[in-house]
Structure formats: structure tokens, C-alpha cells
Design a protein around this motif. Structure first.
Motif, short mmCIF file in Angstrom:
data_model
loop_
_atom_site.label_atom_id
_atom_site.label_comp_id
_atom_site.label_asym_id
_atom_site.label_seq_id
_atom_site.Cartn_x
_atom_site.Cartn_y
_atom_site.Cartn_z
N LEU A 1 0.84 -1.20 0.00
CA LEU A 1 0.00 0.00 0.00
C LEU A 1 0.87 1.25 0.00
N ALA A 2 1.91 1.24 0.82
CA ALA A 2 2.83 2.38 0.87
C ALA A 2 3.46 2.64 -0.49
N TYR A 3 3.86 1.56 -1.16
CA TYR A 3 4.50 1.71 -2.47
C TYR A 3 3.50 2.24 -3.50
N CYS A 4 2.24 1.82 -3.38
CA CYS A 4 1.20 2.36 -4.27
C CYS A 4 1.10 3.87 -4.10
N TYR A 5 1.10 4.32 -2.85
CA TYR A 5 1.06 5.76 -2.59
C TYR A 5 2.33 6.45 -3.08
N GLU A 6 3.46 5.77 -2.93
CA GLU A 6 4.75 6.36 -3.32
C GLU A 6 4.80 6.65 -4.82
N ILE A 7 4.32 5.71 -5.63
CA ILE A 7 4.44 5.88 -7.09
C ILE A 7 3.12 6.22 -7.77
N GLY A 8 2.03 6.31 -6.97
CA GLY A 8 0.74 6.64 -7.57
C GLY A 8 0.15 5.50 -8.36
N ASN A 9 0.21 4.30 -7.81
CA ASN A 9 -0.29 3.11 -8.50
C ASN A 9 -1.68 2.76 -7.98
N GLY A 10 -2.72 3.08 -8.76
CA GLY A 10 -4.08 2.79 -8.34
C GLY A 10 -4.67 3.84 -7.42
N VAL B 1 -3.97 8.35 -6.16
CA VAL B 1 -3.17 9.56 -6.34
C VAL B 1 -1.96 9.49 -5.43
N SER B 2 -0.79 9.74 -5.98
CA SER B 2 0.44 9.61 -5.19
C SER B 2 0.43 10.57 -3.99
N SER B 3 0.97 10.08 -2.89
CA SER B 3 1.03 10.88 -1.67
C SER B 3 2.21 10.40 -0.84
N SER B 4 3.26 11.19 -0.79
CA SER B 4 4.43 10.81 0.00
C SER B 4 4.09 10.73 1.48
N ALA B 5 3.17 11.59 1.93
CA ALA B 5 2.78 11.58 3.34
C ALA B 5 2.11 10.25 3.70
N GLU B 6 1.20 9.78 2.83
CA GLU B 6 0.53 8.51 3.08
C GLU B 6 1.51 7.34 2.95
N ALA B 7 2.40 7.44 1.97
CA ALA B 7 3.42 6.40 1.81
C ALA B 7 4.26 6.29 3.07
N MET B 8 4.69 7.43 3.59
CA MET B 8 5.51 7.44 4.80
C MET B 8 4.73 6.88 5.98
N ARG B 9 3.45 7.21 6.07
CA ARG B 9 2.63 6.71 7.18
C ARG B 9 2.55 5.19 7.17
N TRP B 10 2.31 4.61 5.99
CA TRP B 10 2.17 3.16 5.92
C TRP B 10 3.51 2.45 6.04
N TYR B 11 4.57 3.05 5.50
CA TYR B 11 5.90 2.46 5.71
C TYR B 11 6.23 2.46 7.21
N SER B 12 5.90 3.55 7.89
CA SER B 12 6.19 3.65 9.32
C SER B 12 5.43 2.61 10.12
N LEU B 13 4.18 2.35 9.74
CA LEU B 13 3.39 1.33 10.42
C LEU B 13 3.99 -0.05 10.21
N ALA B 14 4.39 -0.34 8.97
CA ALA B 14 4.97 -1.65 8.66
C ALA B 14 6.30 -1.85 9.38
#
Length: 248
Positions: free
Chosen positions: A110-119, A121-134
Motif C-alpha cells: 500500500l505504501a508503495y502504491c502511494y509512493e508511485i501513484g499506482n491505483g 493519487v500519489s502521496s508521500s505523506a501517506e506512503a511514509m505513514r504506511w511504511y512507518s506502520l509496517a
């Protein structure tokens, strides 16, 4: 599961296990039994391999939002177009469902989807949030979150660029033996990102990435050998490393 794996004193009997799975799935709507039937039909365990039957059981299992593994696996099917037409938006949705049930690998996806905008809208903030949780669950694969967070800090897209923080994340990953952590550290030393340039250290980290079954490590070693970066040009060795990278 007792008959499937030969547990609790019961002799392993795959056929009997499949009968039990079908009974639980059809009569009790048991999503774990449905998921086991997916595995059996997907891999041809105790039954003839049948992709339509496999995918049907997987979709039924994923209707249970608490079955994180089924939702994650269904997301993978949509992501790569296995047994179904590729659909990145649906892949994202199933990754999200599994992530909300603390499925660590789904959280990374999910974080990677947010990172590259796959499926989505890209969001570095959301990517960081999910990476941090994992990253909280190192023993469940969460170590792979650190290279992801390092990338976000390194490129500074949507968040403040911070090479020192990126370096810290890559080192954290390498500390746990993650091959991408080693590879990114190598790149940092090769290009002088947050550290003084050192091809000697870069090559050392590329070798460690290679020894830990990474794909990028042998790729970068091959390039260094082709271009004479920190090592003498050696096309034969370069070809060996590039071939190794392509197989991983």
C-alpha cells in the motif's frame, strides 16, 4: 487443517482435508477454508489445477474483511493480472483492506502504491505513514519499509528532502541484513549522498547486497566492472554479475 498437514495425531490425508474445507466453506461460510481451497486449486494440491475455481474461492474468502491474507493475495492477482484482468485500482483497494487488519506485507504494498501513484493519487505523506506502520514489525517483513522511507527522504517528493535521514533509514535496513538497504548505502557512497564519496565503501555494500540475495547488488557490481568504477574493467566478471541480477 489437521488432515491437510498431519497434525494432532491425524494421518495426513489431503483428499479428506479438501472434503472438510468444502464442508466448512459451503455450510459455515468459513473464509479460512475458502482460502485453503484457493491454494489447493491454484497449486493443484489434491485436485486438478483449476484457475477459475481457485480465483472463485479466493474472491469468496476475501469477502471476509478479517481475512487479511485473502484480501492481500487478491490484491496481488489484480496488480499483476493473474487469472484476471489487471486493475491497479482494485489492487490498491484490497491492499488497503488487508493493511487495516495489520497485514505487514500489504502495508508495504500500500505504501508503495502511494509512493508511485499506482491505483491511487500519489502521496508521500501517506506512503511514509504506511511504511512507518509496517516498520514496527521487523520479524514479519517490516524491515523492507526502511528502504522505502529512505527513498522518500532522498528524493524529497512531497516531503522535505533529507539525505541524512535517508542514510539513517538505509543503515537501519542494512543492520537487519536487508539487501536493498546495502544497495542504497552503496549508491550513497558512490555518489556522495550524505557522506563523502568512496567507491571502496560503495563496492563493499554492493557485495553485501549480493551476498544477501539482492537483485540490485550484482547489477551495480556488474556496472562498476564494465565502467571501471573502483575496480579494474573486467567484462567477463561483469557479465557474471549482470546475469546473476537478472535471475533474482
Amino acid at each position: 487443517m489437521d488432515y491437510f498437514e498431519g497434525l494432532h495425531g491425524k494421518q495426513k490425508d489431503v483428499n479428506k482435508a479438501i472434503e472438510e474445507f468444502k464442508k466448512l466453506a459451503n455450510e459455515n461460510k468459513n473464509s479460512m477454508a475458502m482460502y485453503q481451497l484457493y491454494i489447493c486449486y491454484d497449486q493443484g494440491i489434491g485436485v486438478d489445477k483449476n484457475i477459475e475455481e481457485a480465483f472463485s474461492w479466493l474472491k469468496k474468502a476475501a469477502e471476509d474483511v478479517n481475512n487479511a491474507e485473502a484480501n492481500f493475495k487478491l490484491g496481488i492477482h489484480y496488480q499483476i493480472g493473474k487469472y484476471v484482468e489487471e486493475n491497479q485500482k482494485l489492487a490498491f483497494e484490497y491492499f488497503e483492506k488487508a493493511s487495516l487488519r495489520n497485514h505487514v506485507i500489504a502495508q508495504l504494498s500500500l505504501a508503495y502504491c502511494y509512493e508511485i501513484g499506482n491505483g491511487v493519487v500519489s502521496s508521500s505523506a501517506e506512503a511514509m505513514r504506511w511504511y512507518s506502520l509496517a516498520a514496527r514489525y521487523i520479524d514479519r517483513g517490516g524491515v523492507k519499509a526502511y528502504p522505502g522511507m529512505g527513498r522518500l527522504f532522498h528524493y524529497g517528493i512531497g516531503i522535505t528532502k533529507n539525505d541524512q535521514e535517508a542514510l539513517r533509514m538505509f543503515r537501519q535496513a542494512a543492520q537487519y541484513g536487508d539487501p536493498r538497504g546495502y544497495s542504497f548505502l552503496g549508491l550513497c557512497y558512490q555518489h556522495g549522498t550524505g557522506v563523502n564519496k568512496s567507491m571502496q565503501k560503495a563496492i563493499r555494500y554492493y557485495r553485501q547486497a549480493t551476498e544477501n540475495n539482492g537483485m540490485e547488488g550484482p547489477l551495480y557490481l556488474g556496472i562498476c566492472l564494465l565502467d571501471g568504477l573502483g575496480m579494474n574493467i573486467n567484462e567477463k566478471k561483469a557479465a557474471k554479475y549482470l546475469s546473476l541480477s537478472s535471475k533474482r
